[in-house]
Design a protein around this motif. Sequence first.
Motif, PDB file in Angstrom:
ATOM      1  N   ASN A 117     -13.882  35.188  -3.964  1.00 60.42           N
ATOM      2  CA  ASN A 117     -12.818  34.400  -3.346  1.00 60.42           C
ATOM      3  C   ASN A 117     -13.091  32.916  -3.542  1.00 60.42           C
ATOM      4  OD1 ASN A 117     -10.368  34.395  -1.588  1.00 60.42           O
ATOM      5  ND2 ASN A 117     -11.716  33.149  -0.301  1.00 60.42           N
ATOM      6  N   GLN A 118     -12.012  32.177  -3.769  1.00 59.62           N
ATOM      7  CA  GLN A 118     -12.058  30.717  -3.855  1.00 59.62           C
ATOM      8  C   GLN A 118     -10.983  30.145  -2.947  1.00 59.62           C
ATOM      9  OE1 GLN A 118     -12.003  31.099  -8.481  1.00 59.62           O
ATOM     10  NE2 GLN A 118     -12.613  28.988  -8.035  1.00 59.62           N
ATOM     11  N   SER A 119     -11.332  29.101  -2.226  1.00 57.23           N
ATOM     12  CA  SER A 119     -10.352  28.424  -1.372  1.00 57.23           C
ATOM     13  C   SER A 119     -10.955  27.100  -0.924  1.00 57.23           C
ATOM     14  CB  SER A 119      -9.969  29.290  -0.159  1.00 57.23           C
ATOM     15  OG  SER A 119     -11.071  29.465   0.691  1.00 57.23           O
ATOM     16  N   GLY A 120     -10.181  26.355  -0.172  1.00 58.40           N
ATOM     17  CA  GLY A 120     -10.703  25.098   0.372  1.00 58.40           C
ATOM     18  C   GLY A 120     -10.494  23.934  -0.561  1.00 58.40           C
ATOM     19  N   ASN A 121     -11.571  23.149  -0.782  1.00 64.15           N
ATOM     20  CA  ASN A 121     -11.479  21.904  -1.541  1.00 64.15           C
ATOM     21  C   ASN A 121     -11.276  22.144  -3.034  1.00 64.15           C
ATOM     22  OD1 ASN A 121     -11.959  20.197   0.728  1.00 64.15           O
ATOM     23  ND2 ASN A 121     -14.146  20.618   0.570  1.00 64.15           N
ATOM     24  N   MET A 122     -10.582  21.200  -3.650  1.00 63.32           N
ATOM     25  CA  MET A 122     -10.590  21.102  -5.100  1.00 63.32           C
ATOM     26  C   MET A 122     -11.755  20.196  -5.476  1.00 63.32           C
ATOM     27  SD  MET A 122      -8.183  22.853  -6.677  1.00 63.32           S
ATOM     28  CE  MET A 122      -7.953  22.009  -8.243  1.00 63.32           C
ATOM     29  N   LEU A 123     -12.507  20.592  -6.515  1.00 65.16           N
ATOM     30  CA  LEU A 123     -13.692  19.856  -6.936  1.00 65.16           C
ATOM     31  C   LEU A 123     -13.481  19.229  -8.303  1.00 65.16           C
ATOM     32  CD1 LEU A 123     -16.515  22.435  -6.032  1.00 65.16           C
ATOM     33  CD2 LEU A 123     -15.638  20.558  -4.611  1.00 65.16           C
ATOM     34  N   VAL A 138     -12.066  16.319  -4.251  1.00 62.30           N
ATOM     35  CA  VAL A 138     -11.138  15.279  -4.697  1.00 62.30           C
ATOM     36  C   VAL A 138      -9.826  15.393  -3.921  1.00 62.30           C
ATOM     37  CG1 VAL A 138     -12.085  15.014  -7.010  1.00 62.30           C
ATOM     38  CG2 VAL A 138     -10.380  16.777  -6.591  1.00 62.30           C
ATOM     39  N   SER A 139      -9.123  14.275  -3.838  1.00 59.47           N
ATOM     40  CA  SER A 139      -7.854  14.219  -3.113  1.00 59.47           C
ATOM     41  C   SER A 139      -6.717  14.728  -3.988  1.00 59.47           C
ATOM     42  CB  SER A 139      -7.559  12.785  -2.692  1.00 59.47           C
ATOM     43  OG  SER A 139      -7.340  11.970  -3.834  1.00 59.47           O
ATOM     44  N   PRO A 169       1.462  14.623 -15.270  1.00 61.72           N
ATOM     45  CA  PRO A 169       1.208  14.694 -13.827  1.00 61.72           C
ATOM     46  C   PRO A 169       1.078  16.149 -13.372  1.00 61.72           C
ATOM     47  CG  PRO A 169       3.530  14.310 -14.218  1.00 61.72           C
ATOM     48  CD  PRO A 169       2.863  14.259 -15.570  1.00 61.72           C
ATOM     49  N   CYS A 170       0.287  16.356 -12.324  1.00 63.46           N
ATOM     50  CA  CYS A 170       0.198  17.678 -11.700  1.00 63.46           C
ATOM     51  C   CYS A 170       1.183  17.753 -10.542  1.00 63.46           C
ATOM     52  CB  CYS A 170      -1.214  17.930 -11.161  1.00 63.46           C
ATOM     53  SG  CYS A 170      -2.475  18.208 -12.420  1.00 63.46           S
ATOM     54  N   PHE A 171       1.768  18.926 -10.340  1.00 63.17           N
ATOM     55  CA  PHE A 171       2.691  19.144  -9.227  1.00 63.17           C
ATOM     56  C   PHE A 171       2.132  20.133  -8.206  1.00 63.17           C
ATOM     57  CE2 PHE A 171       5.084  18.234 -13.091  1.00 63.17           C
ATOM     58  CZ  PHE A 171       5.825  17.127 -12.683  1.00 63.17           C
ATOM     59  N   LEU A 172       1.289  21.056  -8.683  1.00 64.70           N
ATOM     60  CA  LEU A 172       0.771  22.127  -7.839  1.00 64.70           C
ATOM     61  C   LEU A 172      -0.736  22.215  -7.948  1.00 64.70           C
ATOM     62  CD1 LEU A 172       3.276  24.978  -8.821  1.00 64.70           C
ATOM     63  CD2 LEU A 172       3.387  23.533  -6.781  1.00 64.70           C
ATOM     64  N   ARG A 173      -1.332  22.868  -6.953  1.00 67.84           N
ATOM     65  CA  ARG A 173      -2.758  23.200  -6.989  1.00 67.84           C
ATOM     66  C   ARG A 173      -2.923  24.606  -6.416  1.00 67.84           C
ATOM     67  NH1 ARG A 173      -6.497  21.389  -2.163  1.00 67.84           N
ATOM     68  NH2 ARG A 173      -7.096  23.533  -2.552  1.00 67.84           N
ATOM     69  N   PRO A 174      -3.951  25.323  -6.857  1.00 61.85           N
ATOM     70  CA  PRO A 174      -4.201  26.628  -6.244  1.00 61.85           C
ATOM     71  C   PRO A 174      -4.682  26.454  -4.805  1.00 61.85           C
ATOM     72  CG  PRO A 174      -5.947  26.089  -7.798  1.00 61.85           C
ATOM     73  CD  PRO A 174      -4.898  25.022  -7.940  1.00 61.85           C
ATOM     74  N   GLY A 175      -4.121  27.246  -3.901  1.00 61.11           N
ATOM     75  CA  GLY A 175      -4.574  27.210  -2.508  1.00 61.11           C
ATOM     76  C   GLY A 175      -5.720  28.151  -2.271  1.00 61.11           C
ATOM     77  N   VAL A 233     -18.346  21.847 -11.559  1.00 59.59           N
ATOM     78  CA  VAL A 233     -17.296  22.431 -12.374  1.00 59.59           C
ATOM     79  C   VAL A 233     -16.859  21.497 -13.488  1.00 59.59           C
ATOM     80  CG1 VAL A 233     -16.473  23.737 -10.378  1.00 59.59           C
ATOM     81  CG2 VAL A 233     -15.420  21.532 -10.917  1.00 59.59           C
ATOM     82  N   ASN A 234     -16.328  22.090 -14.535  1.00 60.15           N
ATOM     83  CA  ASN A 234     -15.657  21.315 -15.584  1.00 60.15           C
ATOM     84  C   ASN A 234     -14.254  20.958 -15.099  1.00 60.15           C
ATOM     85  OD1 ASN A 234     -17.883  21.754 -17.245  1.00 60.15           O
ATOM     86  ND2 ASN A 234     -16.976  23.563 -18.209  1.00 60.15           N
ATOM     87  N   GLY A 235     -13.880  19.706 -15.245  1.00 58.60           N
ATOM     88  CA  GLY A 235     -12.535  19.297 -14.866  1.00 58.60           C
ATOM     89  C   GLY A 235     -12.282  19.418 -13.377  1.00 58.60           C
ATOM     90  N   TYR A 236     -11.157  20.032 -13.018  1.00 57.55           N
ATOM     91  CA  TYR A 236     -10.720  20.140 -11.613  1.00 57.55           C
ATOM     92  C   TYR A 236     -10.527  21.620 -11.290  1.00 57.55           C
ATOM     93  CZ  TYR A 236      -9.889  15.135 -11.898  1.00 57.55           C
ATOM     94  OH  TYR A 236     -10.052  13.771 -12.050  1.00 57.55           O
ATOM     95  N   GLN A 237     -11.305  22.100 -10.318  1.00 53.58           N
ATOM     96  CA  GLN A 237     -11.262  23.518  -9.982  1.00 53.58           C
ATOM     97  C   GLN A 237     -11.385  23.722  -8.484  1.00 53.58           C
ATOM     98  OE1 GLN A 237     -13.793  26.169 -12.353  1.00 53.58           O
ATOM     99  NE2 GLN A 237     -14.072  24.529 -13.862  1.00 53.58           N
ATOM    100  N   LEU A 238     -10.983  24.917  -8.050  1.00 49.45           N
ATOM    101  CA  LEU A 238     -11.054  25.293  -6.652  1.00 49.45           C
ATOM    102  C   LEU A 238     -12.475  25.712  -6.285  1.00 49.45           C
ATOM    103  CD1 LEU A 238      -9.141  25.637  -4.209  1.00 49.45           C
ATOM    104  CD2 LEU A 238      -8.784  28.010  -4.965  1.00 49.45           C
ATOM    105  N   GLU A 239     -12.910  25.293  -5.110  1.00 48.63           N
ATOM    106  CA  GLU A 239     -14.256  25.595  -4.634  1.00 48.63           C
ATOM    107  C   GLU A 239     -14.415  27.089  -4.362  1.00 48.63           C
ATOM    108  OE1 GLU A 239     -17.308  23.618  -1.352  1.00 48.63           O
ATOM    109  OE2 GLU A 239     -15.151  23.637  -0.992  1.00 48.63           O
TER     110      GLU A 239
END
Length: 884
Positions: free
Chosen positions: A581-587, A593-594, A607-613, A865-871
């Motif tokens: 399972n992954q959830s919480g902060n984006m890293l 990261v905000s 631009p990004c519009f969505l992120r995984p919850g 993580v590489n780039g931007y990923q879910l914790e």
Amino acid sequence: MVAIKASKGNGHKLPENASLLALTSAALVLPGLFSPLANAAETDEVDFQYSHYQEGKRSISSGIIDPVSGDNTVAGIKNTFNPIEVDSLHGHANVTLTDRIKFAFNYTQDTWGGATPIATAPAVFGGNAELVSADGLTVVGATPYLQGFNQVLLDSKLNPVQFATPFDPTSGLIRNNQLSHTLATASPETRKQGDFKLTYEWDEVALSGGGGISVEDDYESRFGNIGGRWDLNQKRTTLNLDLSYTNSDTHATLNHDTLPYIDIKAYDLRGQIDTLSSVADAQILHGNRQDWGTHFGVSQVLNKDALMSADVSYTRSTGYMANPYKAVSVVFIDPGQQTNAPPGGFEGRLKALLEQRPDERNQWNLGGRYVQYLHNLDAALHFDYRFSADDWGIQAHTFEADWVQPLGSGWTVTPRVRYYSQDAADFYTPWLVSQQAYKQKFDAKGHAVGLSYDPGKLPANFSSDQRLSGFGALSGGISVTKRFAKGLSLETGFEYYTHQGSFKIGGGGEGSYADFDYWVANAALKVDLAALSLGGGSIANAHAGHTHFDHGGQAPAGVMFSHMLHQAGDFMVGYRYMYGNQSGNMLHGTDPVSDQAIVANGCGLNPCFLRPGSMTMHMHMLDLMYAPTDWLTLMLMPQFVDMSMSMGALNGAPDPQTVLDFNLSQHIPHHIQSGHETGGIGDLGMYAMFKLFDKGIHHVHATAGLSAPTGDVDIQLARNHQVDGGFIDYGMQLGSGTWDFKPSLTYTGQLDQLSWGTQANGIVRMDSQNKSGYALGNLFQATAWGGYNLTHWLIASVRGIYTLQDSIQGQFNGRINQFGPMDYPSNYGGQYWDVGFGLSAVVPSGDLAGNRLSVEWLQPVEDKVNGYQLERDGALSATWSVMF
């Protein structure tokens, strides 16, 4: 014009809603080798079954409409929708807890996707039509074009008519009663069901109780049952009585594309629709249903070669029993708007209403079975008949026969044939005509209010669901069973089914527009634990109290390839479950990261519009091991995977309509409302383990493996708003799509109550890209663990893990709608540190001696993580194994 979420079953084990549940679950139970006088309680067993259900493509009869000229440019179009596919996994265990108490457990999982009918209308009304661009080169608009022509023509007898030459009023009118389904498709969805039964047995009487739950995105069903069995006449006669209760909740998110085309106001006025402004103004249709059932059966041994049984059941259902994704086409004839009506005929307005079914149903079933053993052929013939009826007007007959033929050397073949016929429900109608105007009312804010029609001028209930129509179905299949060793068997089967209105008893079934067929292929592995125990095949007996992996101790559940089989000829069957399972902060790297940082940098130059919850992964694997020699162990690991991901909007993201094409921007609410789901067969692992060193307390072996690309890597989302959904993101595909080399080196040791080990393993992608255009990154992992025997049958362990994975190479070679970081290859891979805590237990004695259960929880320590990923939140591994 709208792609609508495909319809699903709504109800637990009820005929009218069983299109997927019943069709797939019926294929899960393969007829195995059993006595024709089978009347005894189940033996201790564990089995795993997989089936694949595949419908054929349905025909579409209407044409393509040019949006500029309005001409019907093509007389008939080919159905381009992918038909329904279902991948099903079933696990079953039946074990004896004491000499009087037995426990049974079942787990079933279905993942499905594809196109299915949602409504029916005359073909001349333009349903299923596509639109072509003004240049005539490009198909635009999503199929189905549900509403077709808004204004339609009928003759004096309310038959649909059309101009002999399309759109030429001078060409004269011709009647055309041909009907056509309107098809709709959906992205993959998953249903999971678990249930149990606990039985207490006396010499001639047994009592049982059980329950379970079935869960999917928009439906949840909870059920319980109690039952009793009474053996009479020296167990030649058996009576069974069961009572059951089911409580089900529907909470269906209505696709916002459908709202301009399907009138849902009747349910809104009943208080069954809620609007969730927090989820892109999603509208949720909710309803509750309750089912009470009773079943009585009797079986009688007629002689040493024949058995007969009969049963009767009754079910009373109340509450919401409609399907939230089924609509009925209605032609409203406004007496004041007949300007364009044909001579003596009518002009009407075509609309669609959500179907309405009665809120009460009473069902009765009566059936019987006859089984005859034939000495000369050493075979058994089974014949079944069942009659069912309800107060909806449906009466159904089912005839089924199969022939169980042993062939020797452990082989058994079972051909079978089945015929089914039913009458239509009283309220079934392909489409309706209503002599009234359809007038929408609006409040001061422009919101639709009240009904646009007089419900008193329509039937109280109506449905065009083909499962409530009159039809017949014929199916035939064959299953083959091979018993490899005492207690182990493999079963495979295939069945072909055809559904046709003309097959209905007495004729008068639905038209050929609704004909379809499907096939089901399945396989099952069964382990008879009772036979193992009686045959001295358990681990404990086979090695004088030592397990096959005592050398070096038992590794934690999350370590694969940790042990070899000890002796030539040994065979082991195991099951492995993994949850992550992954959830919480984006890293980004190691730092949270905000949303604003993700918007600006998470999607490259876009631009990004969505992120995984959140993201959840479940993996089910079989471990099949065989040792041809004491220095070589061969291993086969098929796997079944399902994943789900919720999505959320990013704060600070630009308005999608200012950056993207309007229709593409409308896909974003779909992601937020429904998230993503996938499931099915994963990649197949094939391995060889070689003993390198085995002396004293130290043991070393190497593993060389290949992973075959059997998992799908081309799963796509449903088409909406005239734009294809495109590939689902990389992390939600079911396999790598490449041939992968998977080596490992393992050292283990044991001294008294202590055990330890270390392993290095990797994955090397042997292809530069898969058929979808990319390759997952290579992987290296190192782990070390220590264990302590708390008792002679229980071990506790602790483990450390380091993982390094490269980012994805290449990218999808087709459309992918890039709305968030998960849609970009650079946002995959990284370095991960974890610590694991585990327990492993082996049954020390009794009928289940030698069965081993292990669990381990993996707790993340750090992610880079590489780039931007879910914790990551953590992972769970659980295993079961038994050796022959």
